[in-house]
Design a protein around this motif. Structure first.
Motif, PDB file in Angstrom:
ATOM      1  N   GLU A   2     -12.753  13.963   4.486  1.00  0.00           N
ATOM      2  CA  GLU A   2     -13.136  13.216   3.281  1.00  0.00           C
ATOM      3  C   GLU A   2     -13.540  11.802   3.678  1.00  0.00           C
ATOM      4  O   GLU A   2     -12.800  11.117   4.394  1.00  0.00           O
ATOM      5  N   TYR A   3     -14.707  11.389   3.194  1.00  0.00           N
ATOM      6  CA  TYR A   3     -15.233  10.073   3.543  1.00  0.00           C
ATOM      7  C   TYR A   3     -15.265   9.154   2.324  1.00  0.00           C
ATOM      8  O   TYR A   3     -15.355   9.609   1.182  1.00  0.00           O
TER       9      TYR A   3
ATOM     10  N   LEU B 225     -22.085  14.631   7.528  1.00  0.00           N
ATOM     11  CA  LEU B 225     -20.951  13.899   8.083  1.00  0.00           C
ATOM     12  C   LEU B 225     -19.914  14.802   8.736  1.00  0.00           C
ATOM     13  O   LEU B 225     -19.019  14.322   9.415  1.00  0.00           O
TER      14      LEU B 225
ATOM     15  N   THR C 131     -17.732   7.171  -3.053  1.00  0.00           N
ATOM     16  CA  THR C 131     -17.767   8.264  -2.081  1.00  0.00           C
ATOM     17  C   THR C 131     -19.221   8.649  -1.810  1.00  0.00           C
ATOM     18  O   THR C 131     -20.076   8.520  -2.692  1.00  0.00           O
TER      19      THR C 131
ATOM     20  N   MET D  87     -19.620   4.182   6.011  1.00  0.00           N
ATOM     21  CA  MET D  87     -18.887   5.346   5.505  1.00  0.00           C
ATOM     22  C   MET D  87     -17.851   5.748   6.529  1.00  0.00           C
ATOM     23  O   MET D  87     -18.187   6.051   7.681  1.00  0.00           O
ATOM     24  N   LEU D  88     -16.594   5.717   6.110  1.00  0.00           N
ATOM     25  CA  LEU D  88     -15.477   5.989   7.003  1.00  0.00           C
ATOM     26  C   LEU D  88     -14.629   7.121   6.458  1.00  0.00           C
ATOM     27  O   LEU D  88     -14.596   7.362   5.247  1.00  0.00           O
ATOM     28  N   LYS D  89     -13.916   7.792   7.357  1.00  0.00           N
ATOM     29  CA  LYS D  89     -12.978   8.802   6.913  1.00  0.00           C
ATOM     30  C   LYS D  89     -11.850   8.147   6.116  1.00  0.00           C
ATOM     31  O   LYS D  89     -11.421   7.032   6.441  1.00  0.00           O
ATOM     32  N   ARG D  90     -11.389   8.829   5.093  1.00  0.00           N
ATOM     33  CA  ARG D  90     -10.309   8.282   4.277  1.00  0.00           C
ATOM     34  C   ARG D  90      -9.078   7.999   5.133  1.00  0.00           C
ATOM     35  O   ARG D  90      -8.352   7.029   4.891  1.00  0.00           O
TER      36      ARG D  90
ATOM     37  N   ARG E  16     -22.825  13.795   2.666  1.00  0.00           N
ATOM     38  CA  ARG E  16     -21.622  14.501   3.107  1.00  0.00           C
ATOM     39  C   ARG E  16     -21.959  15.726   3.960  1.00  0.00           C
ATOM     40  O   ARG E  16     -21.213  16.084   4.865  1.00  0.00           O
TER      41      ARG E  16
END
Length: 207
Positions: free
Chosen positions: A150-151, A146, A137, A169-172, A143
């Motif tokens: 949640e990423y 961003l 994470t 880095m992507l969103k969950r 963060r």
């Protein structure tokens, strides 16, 4: 001609993986045999004269086991901690050592989370999908920029060489967790989609 072509392709399918495997093993054994300089000179001469190969593999395994056993006890941990502190005080060496150690701790530690989960993501554009691996994470500093949500840190490997790729880095919510293991996912990537996880039965069922 059709039969000859079929036999030729079948022969290639058998021989090519075998030759590549033997070549890689020969390279590994030859590389590990370089550790024989740790042995007494008389032993080195005798092994060279008699062309004994593969002993370097056993010697390397023995060294790893001994170092691991020492590092696992109380005294060994104290010594490693002292040595680690000394190395981190050396100006140029500490930056290299810290980076390498952080990566190795992440990859090889039993508590590490690197490459533990395979996910399906849209890459490199919407509507195109590929398999990637969750590496962790983002830190607090990242963060903060961003925005909400949640990423996850995701590694997108290239095909057929997964050692090259992209870190994104992507969103969950944009990452679909897969049930396949990391090993199956890597085989799927390296084979360019030819080796389907679950075997031919899975492919036939999906079709």
């Amino acid at each position: 001609m059709h039969a000859l072509r079929k036999w030729l392709l079948s022969g290639l399918l058998v021989i090519v993986p075998l030759v590549i495997t033997l070549g890689v093993l020969n390279w590994i054994i030859g590389t590990l045999d370089q550790t024989l300089w740790l042995l007494p000179e008389q032993w080195q001469v005798w092994l060279t004269e008699h062309r004994v190969r593969g002993l370097g593999v056993l010697l390397t395994l023995a060294i790893l086991l001994v170092v691991g056993a020492v590092a696992s006890n109380f005294v060994g941990k104290r010594l490693l901690g002292w040595g680690d502190a000394v190395v981190r005080r050396i100006p140029v060496v500490r930056s290299i050592y810290s980076s390498v150690k952080q990566v190795s701790d992440t990859l090889f530690s039993e508590n590490g989370n690197a490459f533990r989960t395979a996910v399906l993501i849209e890459w490199p554009r919407e509507g195109v999908w590929t398999i990637a691996f969750v590496t962790g994470t983002p830190g607090a500093d990242v963060r903060a920029h961003l925005g909400g949500g949640e990423y996850l840190g995701v590694y997108v490997p290239t095909t057929p060489n997964p050692t090259g790729g992209y870190f994104v880095m992507l969103k969950r919510s944009d990452c679909i967790e897969l049930q396949m293991s990391v090993d199956d996912a890597l085989k799927y990537i390296v084979s360019m989609g030819v080796v389907v996880p679950g075997g031919p039965a899975t492919l036939a069922k999906s079709q």
